[in-house]
Design a protein around this motif. Structure first.
Motif, PDB file in Angstrom:
ATOM      1  N   THR A  60       0.832  -1.204   0.000  1.00  0.00           N
ATOM      2  CA  THR A  60       0.000   0.000   0.000  1.00  0.00           C
ATOM      3  C   THR A  60       0.866   1.253   0.000  1.00  0.00           C
ATOM      4  N   VAL A  61       0.465   2.238  -0.796  1.00  0.00           N
ATOM      5  CA  VAL A  61       1.137   3.536  -0.804  1.00  0.00           C
ATOM      6  C   VAL A  61       0.095   4.630  -0.635  1.00  0.00           C
ATOM      7  N   THR A  62       0.356   5.548   0.286  1.00  0.00           N
ATOM      8  CA  THR A  62      -0.451   6.752   0.410  1.00  0.00           C
ATOM      9  C   THR A  62       0.444   7.941   0.097  1.00  0.00           C
ATOM     10  N   ALA A  63      -0.108   8.911  -0.620  1.00  0.00           N
ATOM     11  CA  ALA A  63       0.663  10.058  -1.079  1.00  0.00           C
ATOM     12  C   ALA A  63      -0.027  11.351  -0.668  1.00  0.00           C
ATOM     13  N   PRO A  64       0.701  12.455  -0.665  1.00  0.00           N
ATOM     14  CA  PRO A  64       0.103  13.756  -0.323  1.00  0.00           C
ATOM     15  C   PRO A  64      -0.476  14.440  -1.549  1.00  0.00           C
ATOM     16  N   HIS A  65      -0.587  15.764  -1.491  1.00  0.00           N
ATOM     17  CA  HIS A  65      -1.238  16.527  -2.553  1.00  0.00           C
ATOM     18  C   HIS A  65      -0.343  16.734  -3.774  1.00  0.00           C
ATOM     19  N   ARG A  66       0.892  16.250  -3.760  1.00  0.00           N
ATOM     20  CA  ARG A  66       1.757  16.209  -4.956  1.00  0.00           C
ATOM     21  C   ARG A  66       1.991  14.738  -5.286  1.00  0.00           C
ATOM     22  N   PRO A  67       1.027  14.074  -5.882  1.00  0.00           N
ATOM     23  CA  PRO A  67       1.074  12.610  -5.929  1.00  0.00           C
ATOM     24  C   PRO A  67       1.541  11.981  -7.226  1.00  0.00           C
ATOM     25  N   HIS A  68       1.657  12.759  -8.316  1.00  0.00           N
ATOM     26  CA  HIS A  68       1.748  12.126  -9.635  1.00  0.00           C
ATOM     27  C   HIS A  68       2.996  11.276  -9.810  1.00  0.00           C
ATOM     28  N   HIS A  69       4.147  11.765  -9.340  1.00  0.00           N
ATOM     29  CA  HIS A  69       5.385  10.998  -9.511  1.00  0.00           C
ATOM     30  C   HIS A  69       5.348   9.697  -8.722  1.00  0.00           C
ATOM     31  N   ILE A  70       4.696   9.727  -7.566  1.00  0.00           N
ATOM     32  CA  ILE A  70       4.572   8.519  -6.743  1.00  0.00           C
ATOM     33  C   ILE A  70       3.600   7.545  -7.395  1.00  0.00           C
ATOM     34  N   ALA A  71       2.495   8.072  -7.902  1.00  0.00           N
ATOM     35  CA  ALA A  71       1.506   7.226  -8.567  1.00  0.00           C
ATOM     36  C   ALA A  71       2.108   6.527  -9.779  1.00  0.00           C
ATOM     37  N   ILE A  72       2.877   7.263 -10.557  1.00  0.00           N
ATOM     38  CA  ILE A  72       3.521   6.674 -11.740  1.00  0.00           C
ATOM     39  C   ILE A  72       4.484   5.571 -11.319  1.00  0.00           C
ATOM     40  N   ALA A  73       5.270   5.823 -10.289  1.00  0.00           N
ATOM     41  CA  ALA A  73       6.245   4.830  -9.825  1.00  0.00           C
ATOM     42  C   ALA A  73       5.555   3.596  -9.242  1.00  0.00           C
ATOM     43  N   LYS A  74       4.378   3.778  -8.637  1.00  0.00           N
ATOM     44  CA  LYS A  74       3.648   2.654  -8.034  1.00  0.00           C
ATOM     45  C   LYS A  74       2.895   1.830  -9.074  1.00  0.00           C
ATOM     46  N   GLY A  75       2.734   2.390 -10.283  1.00  0.00           N
ATOM     47  CA  GLY A  75       2.075   1.640 -11.342  1.00  0.00           C
ATOM     48  C   GLY A  75       0.613   1.977 -11.540  1.00  0.00           C
ATOM     49  N   VAL A  76       0.174   3.137 -11.051  1.00  0.00           N
ATOM     50  CA  VAL A  76      -1.207   3.558 -11.268  1.00  0.00           C
ATOM     51  C   VAL A  76      -1.460   3.714 -12.771  1.00  0.00           C
ATOM     52  N   ASP A  77      -2.649   3.333 -13.212  1.00  0.00           N
ATOM     53  CA  ASP A  77      -3.021   3.437 -14.622  1.00  0.00           C
ATOM     54  C   ASP A  77      -2.922   4.885 -15.077  1.00  0.00           C
ATOM     55  N   LEU A  78      -1.981   5.185 -15.960  1.00  0.00           N
ATOM     56  CA  LEU A  78      -1.700   6.575 -16.334  1.00  0.00           C
ATOM     57  C   LEU A  78      -2.859   7.202 -17.101  1.00  0.00           C
ATOM     58  N   SER A 112      -4.350  12.221  -0.803  1.00  0.00           N
ATOM     59  CA  SER A 112      -5.301  13.155  -0.218  1.00  0.00           C
ATOM     60  C   SER A 112      -4.698  14.548  -0.160  1.00  0.00           C
ATOM     61  N   GLY A 113      -5.567  15.564  -0.209  1.00  0.00           N
ATOM     62  CA  GLY A 113      -5.128  16.939  -0.085  1.00  0.00           C
ATOM     63  C   GLY A 113      -4.955  17.385   1.354  1.00  0.00           C
ATOM     64  N   ILE A 114      -5.330  16.563   2.320  1.00  0.00           N
ATOM     65  CA  ILE A 114      -5.194  16.920   3.736  1.00  0.00           C
ATOM     66  C   ILE A 114      -3.778  16.579   4.199  1.00  0.00           C
ATOM     67  N   ILE A 115      -3.102  17.535   4.827  1.00  0.00           N
ATOM     68  CA  ILE A 115      -1.698  17.366   5.201  1.00  0.00           C
ATOM     69  C   ILE A 115      -1.535  16.221   6.203  1.00  0.00           C
ATOM     70  N   ALA A 116      -0.667  15.268   5.875  1.00  0.00           N
ATOM     71  CA  ALA A 116      -0.328  14.095   6.696  1.00  0.00           C
ATOM     72  C   ALA A 116      -1.476  13.100   6.818  1.00  0.00           C
ATOM     73  N   GLU A 117      -2.551  13.286   6.017  1.00  0.00           N
ATOM     74  CA  GLU A 117      -3.716  12.409   6.125  1.00  0.00           C
ATOM     75  C   GLU A 117      -3.398  10.985   5.712  1.00  0.00           C
ATOM     76  N   GLY A 118      -2.389  10.772   4.874  1.00  0.00           N
ATOM     77  CA  GLY A 118      -2.079   9.428   4.423  1.00  0.00           C
ATOM     78  C   GLY A 118      -1.430   8.542   5.465  1.00  0.00           C
ATOM     79  N   CYS A 119      -0.971   9.140   6.565  1.00  0.00           N
ATOM     80  CA  CYS A 119      -0.275   8.334   7.581  1.00  0.00           C
ATOM     81  C   CYS A 119      -1.193   7.356   8.306  1.00  0.00           C
ATOM     82  N   PRO A 120      -2.351   7.776   8.830  1.00  0.00           N
ATOM     83  CA  PRO A 120      -3.229   6.797   9.491  1.00  0.00           C
ATOM     84  C   PRO A 120      -3.698   5.664   8.584  1.00  0.00           C
ATOM     85  N   PRO A 121      -4.107   5.920   7.319  1.00  0.00           N
ATOM     86  CA  PRO A 121      -4.463   4.778   6.463  1.00  0.00           C
ATOM     87  C   PRO A 121      -3.303   3.817   6.219  1.00  0.00           C
TER      88      PRO A 121
END
Length: 337
Positions: A60-78, A112-121
């Motif tokens: 599982t990967v959670t990303a902040p409000h600048r997510p595109h480079h992480i999504a691409i690296a994780k293999g999200v459908d471009l 998510s656009g909420i700061i640090a929101e990806g940590c609990p998930p």
């Protein structure tokens, strides 16, 4: 990693072009083919590529409000991610989430656009993996301005207490929105936060994909082997404003110039050449990356926009009173329990 990083950089540059179309000369956030805000991460590419090389689809990967480079690296459908950013029906969330709320369950990615929101998930995913007795791991990416948030600190505590397979990756681009890091955080090295929770912490001081890859290999390996969480801070740089339309009047010109020179993509290209990779091979990789981006953008722009009648689908509340399937134009008269 190089091809992923070039893909992410070109993707950000092309999104910038598409986003600004129709929003100038007087900036209008609602105009153009991409509505709303857009936060780009050009200069962060080494972080996503270096870390996600060690991950699988079931991680599982959670990303902040600048997510595109992480999504691409994780293999999200471009293509579907791009359609989501353009607000199209075939997007990852049917065009309703936008670029800060990407979700691809096929590769266990969310942001998510909420700061640090990806940590609990991420903590939840790590706890689930441990209870299921699997070797899946969770990685939470966040910015250096987020390390003072309660959600981050509480997540560090829970990860440590329950010895969870979670890696926290702090991307340090030196700027917490419009404030330099030293004005808002009491530590120069964000990895020091690990000491308060008795878990390993490390920092990669140079914006270098190979160095990040090496540090992430150890951290992810520790989590996958059942040896608990790690806090990893990596140096990146911000080549654009906090958001598109940001005049960056708060940022000295010399800081912008320094960021332009700290290019992890060019550094990795030099590493490849030093290891005997021919320029033609590097160029072919760049061309594949550019073609993939262009194809995704053109595909997304050709996709249909959502039907307004579907606005109340996939939400947590019922449609307001008076709105029915038989009469979608009915007057809204109040809420519905």
């Amino acid at each position: 990693m190089y091809e992923e990083m070039v893909t992410a950089r070109h993707y950000e540059e092309r999104l910038q072009e598409e986003y600004l179309d129709g929003k100038q000369p007087a900036f209008d956030i609602s105009a153009g083919p991409i509505p709303g805000e857009l936060h780009l991460a050009a200069g962060h590419e080494a972080s996503g590529a270096g870390v996600c090389q060690h991950l699988r689809d079931d991680d599982t990967v959670t990303a902040p409000h600048r997510p595109h480079h992480i999504a691409i690296a994780k293999g999200v459908d471009l293509k579907r991610m791009t359609a989501e950013i353009f607000g199209r029906e075939t997007g990852l969330s049917k065009g309703k989430g936008g670029h800060m709320h990407l979700f691809d369950p096929d590769v266990n990615f969310a942001c998510s656009g909420i700061i640090a929101e990806g940590c609990p998930p991420a903590i939840g995913a790590g706890l689930a993996a441990k209870k299921r007795n699997t070797d899946s791991v969770a990685v939470a990416f966040l910015g250096e301005g987020a390390i003072d948030q309660g959600a981050f600190l509480e997540s560090l505590n829970m990860a440590a207490v329950h010895d969870l397979p979670v890696v926290f990756v702090v991307e340090d681009n030196d700027w917490a929105i419009s404030m330099p890091k030293e004005r808002v955080t009491d530590v120069e090295n964000g990895a020091q936060r690990a000491g308060g929770f008795d878990l390993p912490g490390a920092r990669v001081d140079v914006d270098d994909a190979v160095s990040i890859y090496d540090a992430a290999k150890e951290a992810v390996g520790r989590a996958r082997d059942g040896n608990g969480p790690t806090l990893l801070e990596v140096q990146v740089h911000r080549r654009m404003g906090h958001f598109m339309g940001d005049p960056e009047s708060y940022r000295p010109d010399e800081d912008k110039a320094a960021a332009e020179q700290r290019d992890s993509i060019e550094r990795l290209a030099e590493d490849l050449r030093a290891h005997g990779v021919e320029d033609t091979t590097i160029q072919e990789s760049r061309e594949r990356a550019h073609e993939r981006v262009e194809e995704a953008i053109e595909w997304a722009k050709d996709q249909p926009e959502p039907d307004p009648a579907d606005a109340h689908d996939d939400v947590f509340s019922n449609p307001p009173s008076g709105v029915t399937e038989s009469d979608p134009s009915a007057e809204v008269t109040g809420g519905d329990d």
